[in-house]
Design a protein around this motif. Structure first.
Motif, PDB file in Angstrom:
ATOM      1  N   MET A  35      33.639 -12.808  43.554  1.00  0.00           N
ATOM      2  CA  MET A  35      32.786 -11.720  43.062  1.00  0.00           C
ATOM      3  C   MET A  35      32.812 -11.681  41.548  1.00  0.00           C
ATOM      4  N   PRO A  36      31.741 -11.163  40.921  1.00  0.00           N
ATOM      5  CA  PRO A  36      31.718 -11.033  39.461  1.00  0.00           C
ATOM      6  C   PRO A  36      32.809 -10.087  38.983  1.00  0.00           C
ATOM      7  N   ALA A  37      33.330 -10.359  37.808  1.00  0.00           N
ATOM      8  CA  ALA A  37      34.406  -9.535  37.266  1.00  0.00           C
ATOM      9  C   ALA A  37      33.962  -8.085  37.097  1.00  0.00           C
ATOM     10  N   ILE A 195      28.502   3.229  36.362  1.00  0.00           N
ATOM     11  CA  ILE A 195      27.409   3.252  35.375  1.00  0.00           C
ATOM     12  C   ILE A 195      27.248   1.886  34.724  1.00  0.00           C
ATOM     13  N   VAL A 196      28.372   1.233  34.384  1.00  0.00           N
ATOM     14  CA  VAL A 196      28.315  -0.091  33.760  1.00  0.00           C
ATOM     15  C   VAL A 196      27.692  -1.109  34.706  1.00  0.00           C
ATOM     16  N   VAL A 197      28.080  -1.071  35.977  1.00  0.00           N
ATOM     17  CA  VAL A 197      27.509  -1.997  36.958  1.00  0.00           C
ATOM     18  C   VAL A 197      26.012  -1.746  37.109  1.00  0.00           C
ATOM     19  N   GLY A 198      25.615  -0.472  37.170  1.00  0.00           N
ATOM     20  CA  GLY A 198      24.203  -0.145  37.283  1.00  0.00           C
ATOM     21  C   GLY A 198      23.405  -0.642  36.089  1.00  0.00           C
ATOM     22  N   ALA A 199      23.977  -0.485  34.891  1.00  0.00           N
ATOM     23  CA  ALA A 199      23.296  -0.962  33.689  1.00  0.00           C
ATOM     24  C   ALA A 199      23.173  -2.476  33.701  1.00  0.00           C
ATOM     25  N   VAL A 207      25.756  -8.982  39.748  1.00  0.00           N
ATOM     26  CA  VAL A 207      26.700  -7.940  40.154  1.00  0.00           C
ATOM     27  C   VAL A 207      27.041  -8.014  41.647  1.00  0.00           C
ATOM     28  N   ARG A 208      26.239  -8.731  42.438  1.00  0.00           N
ATOM     29  CA  ARG A 208      26.485  -8.801  43.873  1.00  0.00           C
ATOM     30  C   ARG A 208      27.397  -9.991  44.206  1.00  0.00           C
TER      31      ARG A 208
END
Length: 306
Positions: A35-37, A195-199, A207-208
């Protein structure tokens, strides 16, 4: 540094916190394979909050009760600090990142002297530098490289963590329960991480997780419980009475535990240079603890509130 005698229980807590961070880092490596960091952080924090919530409920503790300012400190660390660290890691090697994080204890010494008025003696500074040299021997990779923007982002994250220790040391006495503080801080950090992941998703970032296996998910959950629930609870419990400068010294143990865990869990081999570095770190820490103002108390102090 003027300090009261430090109990063996607090020293053990700081050591176990360092072990939790070191071993948790190794387990995180397994999760990062799948998975992404940037996605790993909210998963780890969510797992930590679930475990903390269950344990607190079983003990009849309220999930609320932490002073507002102390709880919001979680936005600084692990929220902002680890987000900056992950962004920096995108352009520098892992080895260089670890070397940059070695600056955190030295930053804490300077901040503790300035804002907490702790007396930092020349011998403590010297022994801390010796420990840094030993830590570099443990983790140094000749292939370490990176770009300046990654270095700046990482050092900014390091500064956030150093500031967190000093601010938490000043405010922790205002709380009745360490567990409530840890829960509140990580809840704020989780909100920031989401919030950071959403941005990142909105700007097209990855992100997935791809092909996430049960073992990968288990690694993410286990590392979160160990790295955040366990380590922060132990660290903040000791920080109630331990000077910030002494708490910072325990960070030199993190790479030693990490390298040892990598050897046991991942089959990584330690070369003679790493053994020498580990011996130097342990020797410097023992000399620090043998100083009159830093040695363990003859009688442990009262057990801190959980």
């Amino acid at each position: 540094m003027s300090t009261a005698s430090v109990s063996r229980g607090d020293l053990l807590g700081l050591t176990l916190a360092a072990a939790s961070w070191g071993v948790g880092t190794v387990i995180s490596k397994r999760a990062l394979d799948e998975m992404p960091a940037i996605t790993l952080l909210p998963i780890q924090l969510a797992a930590s909050l679930v475990v903390l919530g269950i344990l607190m409920r079983r003990q009849g503790m309220s999930l609320r009760g932490s002073p507002v300012l102390l709880g919001r400190l979680g936005i600084l660390n692990p929220g902002l600090a680890y987000a900056l660290g992950l962004l920096g890691l995108a352009t520098i090697t892992a080895s260089l990142a670890v070397l940059l994080w070695a600056a955190e204890p030295l930053m804490i010494l300077a901040l503790a002297a300035t804002f907490l008025h702790e007396r930092i003696t020349p011998s403590l500074v010297f022994l801390s530098l010796v420990a840094v040299v030993g830590m570099i021997l443990v983790i140094y990779d000749p292939a370490s490289s990176g770009q300046w923007n990654g270095v700046v982002l990482t050092l900014t994250g390091v500064a956030c963590c150093a500031a967190y220790t000093v601010i938490a040391r000043r405010l922790i006495a205002t709380s009745d329960s360490t567990a409530q503080v840890v829960f509140a801080q990580q809840a704020h950090a989780l909100g920031f991480a989401v919030i950071v992941v959403g941005a990142a998703a909105r700007v097209g970032g990855a992100v997935r997780p791809e092909n996430l296996t049960p073992l990968g998910l288990l690694s993410a959950v286990a590392s979160g419980v160990l790295y955040y629930a366990g380590a922060y609870w132990l660290y903040l419990t000791a920080l109630r009475r331990v000077p910030a400068a002494l708490a910072a010294v325990s960070f030199y143990l993190i790479p030693i535990f990490g390298v040892a865990a990598g050897s046991l869990l991942l089959g990584e081999r330690l070369d003679p240079r790493q053994w020498v570095g580990a011996i130097i770190v342990l020797g410097a820490l023992l000399m620090i603890l043998r100083r009159p103002s830093m040695g363990p108390a003859a009688q442990p102090t009262a057990v801190p509130p959980i």
